[in-house]
Every structure is written in C-alpha cells, then in structure tokens.
Scaffold this active site. Structure first.
Site, PDB file in Angstrom:
ATOM      1  N   LYS A 131      -6.833   1.338  -3.416  1.00  9.42           N
ATOM      2  CA  LYS A 131      -6.506   0.859  -2.074  1.00  9.42           C
ATOM      3  C   LYS A 131      -6.662   1.982  -1.050  1.00  9.42           C
ATOM      4  O   LYS A 131      -7.165   1.770   0.065  1.00  9.42           O
ATOM      5  CB  LYS A 131      -5.093   0.297  -2.023  1.00  9.42           C
ATOM      6  CG  LYS A 131      -4.640  -0.157  -0.624  1.00  9.42           C
ATOM      7  CD  LYS A 131      -5.586  -1.191  -0.023  1.00  9.42           C
ATOM      8  CE  LYS A 131      -5.228  -1.527   1.425  1.00  9.42           C
ATOM      9  NZ  LYS A 131      -4.117  -2.456   1.558  1.00  9.42           N
ATOM     10  N   SER A 186       0.869  -1.184   0.000  1.00  6.52           N
ATOM     11  CA  SER A 186       0.000   0.000   0.000  1.00  6.52           C
ATOM     12  C   SER A 186       0.898   1.224   0.000  1.00  6.52           C
ATOM     13  O   SER A 186       1.441   1.612   1.037  1.00  6.52           O
ATOM     14  CB  SER A 186      -0.906   0.009   1.235  1.00  6.52           C
ATOM     15  OG  SER A 186      -1.781  -1.081   1.227  1.00  6.52           O
ATOM     16  N   LYS A 217       0.202   5.104   8.122  1.00  6.84           N
ATOM     17  CA  LYS A 217       0.938   5.395   6.882  1.00  6.84           C
ATOM     18  C   LYS A 217      -0.009   5.527   5.698  1.00  6.84           C
ATOM     19  O   LYS A 217       0.096   6.447   4.883  1.00  6.84           O
ATOM     20  CB  LYS A 217       1.975   4.297   6.643  1.00  6.84           C
ATOM     21  CG  LYS A 217       2.759   4.394   5.343  1.00  6.84           C
ATOM     22  CD  LYS A 217       2.169   3.519   4.242  1.00  6.84           C
ATOM     23  CE  LYS A 217       2.167   2.053   4.617  1.00  6.84           C
ATOM     24  NZ  LYS A 217       1.583   1.207   3.530  1.00  6.84           N
TER      25      LYS A 217
END
Length: 298
Positions: A172, A97, A240
């Site tokens: 995503k 990701s 993150k």
C-alpha cells in the site's frame, strides 16, 4: 453458513464497504465513534454495536478501516477492544493504511491471543469502495487468506495476497508513492499548460490515450477542472501515508528524494488549510507558486 462480519470504522471508505457486505447478505455488526454513522448502517440492516468488543463478540471476521496506526492498535488492544470480545479463531482484517512495522507487531500479538490477522489495505478511493471494485493487497497466512477471500471479493475486484504479515501494508505504501507522485506530476503539467494559456481540457483529451494517460489522470483532471476537491482521499490521510513511507524507507535504507519533496508539499497544503481536501488538491500548491488557476475555458 456465511461468516458473521464485523466492521469498525465507518468513514469515507468503511461505510460503503459495509453497505456492500450487507447487500451481499452477510450478518454485519458495525461500530464507529460517530454514532450517526452507526445508526445509518443500522437503518440499512446492520447490527449497531457500542464498542469494538461488542462487534467482536458477534463476528467471525472483523474488519478495521481506521485513520492511523494508533487507532488500529487501540481498537484491537484496549479494554473495550476486539481482543477483549473476539472468539478464538476469529480473523481480524485490517484495511487501514498503517506502518508495516506496527502491522507485524499487531499480527504477532493477535496470534498469541488465539486469533488470526491479515493486513489488507485498499486502493481506489471512495468511488471504488461504493461500487465494490477496490484493489486489495493482502499480507498474512495463505490458508487464512483463502478462508476469507470470498468475503474480500464482495468489497474488492482485484484481491491479491502479496506475502506474509506486513506485506500488504508495504504494498500500500508503494501504491501511495505511485499515486501521489503521479498526481503531483500531473498537477505541474496542468499548471504549466494553464499558465501558457492553452485549453487544459483539450490538452487532457489530446494526451489521455498516449503514454501520459493513466487512471489517475482520468480520475482527477475532470474534478480539478470543476474545482471539486471534495475528498475521496484526504490530503491529511495521504500526508500520514507518505510519512509512513519515509519512516519505512529510512529504516530499510532506501533514499526517496521525490517522495520526501512530496511530503513537504503535503505539509505546506495542510498549513494552508487544505488538509480536508482531496489529494487532487495537490494542484493548488503549484497554482499558488505560478499565480494561475486550472479551469475549464468559459
């Protein structure tokens, strides 16, 4: 003949995905900075490698499943990286990701080296990585996607090409907004119910088949009630992801007020020592505010 597979990154997600590829009969070469993880996969039938370069030398398709953009960049472009060992025409499938901007940059760099790249992040966490039913959202050339779709279907159940390079990474991030805000909303509701003194487990059973029901609700409520925050999706990794969400949103001019507040909640949890907890642990932020803990009735 089946394609030779390389897998770089043998953590919570990468290890079970690699095992599924081995069980499906693929010749799999693996690498991780954690040599214990490499030896574990070697015992299961993989070929252990000493570097990403060595993985690439023995692979037609190279998967990467790594924590962040810079890890992916280093693994692909360093002196001992994938590009240093890969054969012309090899395909890199990055399942990490990462930022869509970085994903596009790397795809262009890989193309100039005579290779192909797909961004193919996943959703479903460790349980779906184990049973091979991950949702996989793919960005990249359609012909390249079709050439590796059979391999992707070993580790995922719903494999969808979203568009060109960067599209999978963008999808995503959208997924992470929905999942994490869903957990946050659920956490507020659970804490509200616990503070009111009702049986939270019975409340969950009462609402799960209605409009409030969701995969997130069913996956996380039982774990929260058991006070089980062992990570399937770590708070620091989701922090993150939400940072990437906000940076991308600012770049394209999309205000995300709920996501920005959630990012601050993640920062607070990290400071509170919860970085390695599962993102179901978001509930602990609301518990601390309300002075109550969500538990099963004893």
């Amino acid at each position: 003949m089946k394609k030779r597979i390389g897998f770089i990154g043998l953590g919570i997600m990468g290890r079970p995905m690699s095992l599924n590829l081995i069980r499906a009969g693929y010749d799999v070469s693996v690498y991780d900075i954690n040599q214990t993880a490499v030896m574990s996969l070697a015992d299961a039938g993989a070929r252990g490698a000493a570097s990403p370069k060595e993985v690439a030398e023995h692979s037609d398709v190279i998967f990467t499943m790594l924590p962040n953009s810079e890890h992916v960049r280093t693994v692909i472009t360093s002196e001992q990286g994938v590009l240093a060992g890969a054969n012309t025409g090899s395909i890199i499938i990055d399942m990490s990701s990462i930022s869509p901007v970085v994903s596009k940059e790397l795809a262009q760099l890989v193309s100039k080296s005579g290779l192909h790249m797909l961004d193919a992040p996943v959703s479903g966490g460790e349980p779906k990585a184990i049973d091979g039913t991950l949702a996989i959202m793919v960005g990249g050339n359609e012909m390249i996607f079709e050439s590796v779709k059979e391999v992707l279907q070993v580790v995922g159940q719903d494999v969808t090409r979203v568009g060109d390079n960067g599209s999978g990474a963008t999808a995503k991030l959208a997924n992470q907004i929905i999942v994490n805000l869903n957990i946050a909303a659920m956490s507020e509701a659970l804490v509200f119910a616990a503070k009111a003194g009702i049986d939270v487990e019975k409340m969950y059973q009462a609402i799960r088949s209605g409009l409030a029901g969701s995969a997130v609700l069913d996956a996380k409520v039982p774990l929260i009630l058991d006070r089980n925050f062992v990570a399937g999706g770590r708070i620091d990794i989701n922090l993150k992801d939400m940072t990437n969400v906000m940076e991308t949103a600012h770049d394209i001019g999309v205000p995300l007020p709920l996501s920005s507040q959630l990012l601050e909640i993640f920062h607070a949890l990290k400071i509170d020592g919860k970085a390695a907890d599962d993102h179901g642990g978001i509930v602990q932020y609301f518990e601390k505010l309300a002075g109550v803990e969500v538990n099963r009735v004893q």
